[in-house]
Design a protein around this motif. Sequence first.
Motif, short mmCIF file in Angstrom:
data_model
loop_
_atom_site.label_atom_id
_atom_site.label_comp_id
_atom_site.label_asym_id
_atom_site.label_seq_id
_atom_site.Cartn_x
_atom_site.Cartn_y
_atom_site.Cartn_z
N GLU A 233 9.93 -5.53 -66.80
CA GLU A 233 9.61 -4.12 -66.63
C GLU A 233 10.68 -3.43 -65.80
OE1 GLU A 233 5.72 -3.59 -65.02
OE2 GLU A 233 4.71 -4.35 -66.83
N PHE A 234 10.93 -2.18 -66.12
CA PHE A 234 11.90 -1.37 -65.39
C PHE A 234 11.18 -0.15 -64.80
CE2 PHE A 234 14.24 -3.66 -68.63
CZ PHE A 234 15.35 -4.13 -67.96
N PRO A 235 10.34 -0.34 -63.77
CA PRO A 235 9.62 0.81 -63.20
C PRO A 235 10.58 1.79 -62.55
CG PRO A 235 9.31 -1.15 -61.85
CD PRO A 235 10.02 -1.60 -63.09
N GLY A 236 10.39 3.05 -62.84
CA GLY A 236 11.23 4.08 -62.24
C GLY A 236 12.61 4.18 -62.85
N VAL A 237 12.90 3.39 -63.91
CA VAL A 237 14.21 3.42 -64.56
C VAL A 237 14.08 4.13 -65.89
CG1 VAL A 237 16.04 2.01 -65.56
CG2 VAL A 237 14.94 1.29 -63.44
N ASN A 238 14.93 5.11 -66.13
CA ASN A 238 14.88 5.85 -67.39
C ASN A 238 16.13 5.64 -68.24
OD1 ASN A 238 16.76 7.32 -66.00
ND2 ASN A 238 15.49 9.13 -65.74
N GLN A 239 17.00 4.72 -67.83
CA GLN A 239 18.20 4.44 -68.61
C GLN A 239 18.61 3.00 -68.41
OE1 GLN A 239 21.41 7.24 -68.14
NE2 GLN A 239 22.96 5.75 -68.74
N VAL A 240 18.85 2.29 -69.51
CA VAL A 240 19.30 0.90 -69.44
C VAL A 240 20.55 0.75 -70.28
CG1 VAL A 240 17.00 -0.05 -69.01
CG2 VAL A 240 17.81 0.23 -71.36
N SER B 271 26.40 4.03 -78.56
CA SER B 271 27.40 3.85 -77.50
C SER B 271 27.27 4.95 -76.46
CB SER B 271 28.81 3.85 -78.10
OG SER B 271 29.06 5.07 -78.77
N ALA B 272 26.19 5.71 -76.56
CA ALA B 272 25.92 6.80 -75.62
C ALA B 272 24.46 6.71 -75.17
CB ALA B 272 26.22 8.15 -76.27
N ASN B 273 23.93 7.78 -74.65
CA ASN B 273 22.55 7.78 -74.18
C ASN B 273 21.59 8.13 -75.32
OD1 ASN B 273 23.36 7.21 -71.58
ND2 ASN B 273 23.44 9.36 -70.98
N ILE B 274 20.44 7.46 -75.34
CA ILE B 274 19.33 7.84 -76.20
C ILE B 274 18.21 8.31 -75.30
CG2 ILE B 274 17.62 7.08 -77.88
CD1 ILE B 274 19.56 5.00 -78.86
N SER C 23 21.39 -4.44 -74.39
CA SER C 23 20.83 -4.50 -75.73
C SER C 23 19.57 -5.35 -75.72
CB SER C 23 21.86 -5.09 -76.70
OG SER C 23 23.03 -4.31 -76.73
N GLY C 24 18.67 -5.08 -76.65
CA GLY C 24 17.45 -5.88 -76.73
C GLY C 24 16.33 -5.15 -77.42
N VAL C 25 15.15 -5.77 -77.39
CA VAL C 25 13.94 -5.19 -77.96
C VAL C 25 13.17 -4.53 -76.83
CG1 VAL C 25 11.79 -5.66 -79.18
CG2 VAL C 25 13.86 -6.94 -79.76
N TYR C 26 12.82 -3.26 -77.01
CA TYR C 26 12.20 -2.49 -75.94
C TYR C 26 10.85 -1.91 -76.39
CZ TYR C 26 16.47 -2.69 -73.16
OH TYR C 26 17.52 -3.13 -72.41
N GLU C 27 10.00 -1.68 -75.39
CA GLU C 27 8.73 -0.97 -75.57
C GLU C 27 8.56 0.01 -74.41
OE1 GLU C 27 6.00 -4.46 -77.66
OE2 GLU C 27 5.83 -4.08 -75.51
N VAL D 170 9.93 -1.37 -70.96
CA VAL D 170 9.76 -2.82 -70.91
C VAL D 170 10.70 -3.46 -71.93
CG1 VAL D 170 8.16 -4.75 -71.20
CG2 VAL D 170 7.36 -2.58 -70.23
N LYS D 171 11.42 -4.51 -71.51
CA LYS D 171 12.28 -5.28 -72.41
C LYS D 171 11.58 -6.59 -72.77
CE LYS D 171 16.83 -7.44 -72.90
NZ LYS D 171 18.08 -7.82 -72.24
#
Length: 271
Positions: free
Chosen positions: A193-200, A161-164, A203-207, A183-184
């Motif tokens: 893809e989330f280029p330039g994004v360091n926080q989402v 419920s916070a940042n990882i 919920s989901g499966v990420y790489e 990438v989700k």
Amino acid sequence: ADFVFAGTELPTDDPTDPPTDDPTDDPTPEPATFELGTITHTLGDPITIGGILWFPTLGTITVPLIGSGPLENIEVSLNGSTVTSGWSEDVDVAGNPVLILDLAALPLPLLGVWDFEITAEIDEEVLTASFTSNTDTTPPALTGLSATGEFSSDDTTTYTSANITLNFTPQDGQSGVDEVILVKINDDGTRTEFPGVNQVSESGVYEVVVRDLVGNLTTYAMADFGLMNTIQVSNQAPVAVWTVDGVSATTNWYTTPPTALEATLTGETRM
């Protein structure tokens, strides 16, 4: 008294006479020139870094030859040694001369760069042009992988419920690292893809994907960071609604011990 010269009168210049040859009047011929055009690879244009052309893989490259006159006696040398095979002369669609180099057929050194020198004659003048290249077939890497923050995991899912924070150091010893992308993996198998994004916050499966400048890539799962591959994100604290003997416990007082207690939790139950 007057002096009288006897003899033949000296000739005078006639402006109608044709000029005599004067080598200083001849225009200096322009020096011959020879250069290489834009080099292309079968998989696209190479990436130029520090004066080196980086190719994504072995294959065929096309080298345009640009000269001030017809080119003759073309030769190719690699790292100072003449090569007689692995290349051929051709023309492009406009009829201009090009060289076709088959990298897989050339005696390329395993270490170091490839210094190509092209020699051609124009009006019996020998001219050279050169380029330096290499191939980058080694994918980049991430080292020092770890995750920090407030989270917990079961056998399949990491809950937060916070940042990882994902910690890593990108490395590439050849063309260099271009980007690191989150990438989700969507339910239908497509990838976002989330280029330039360091926080989402979804919920989901990420790489995590790291690419180098010529397109090689390496993919890391969340498990490589010590997490589960599925991330469950919740910003809602769990709320318990109690019932006692089937009646809401928030509105009733009981003078006898209840026979049944039941709680219903809503929201994220892991945190």
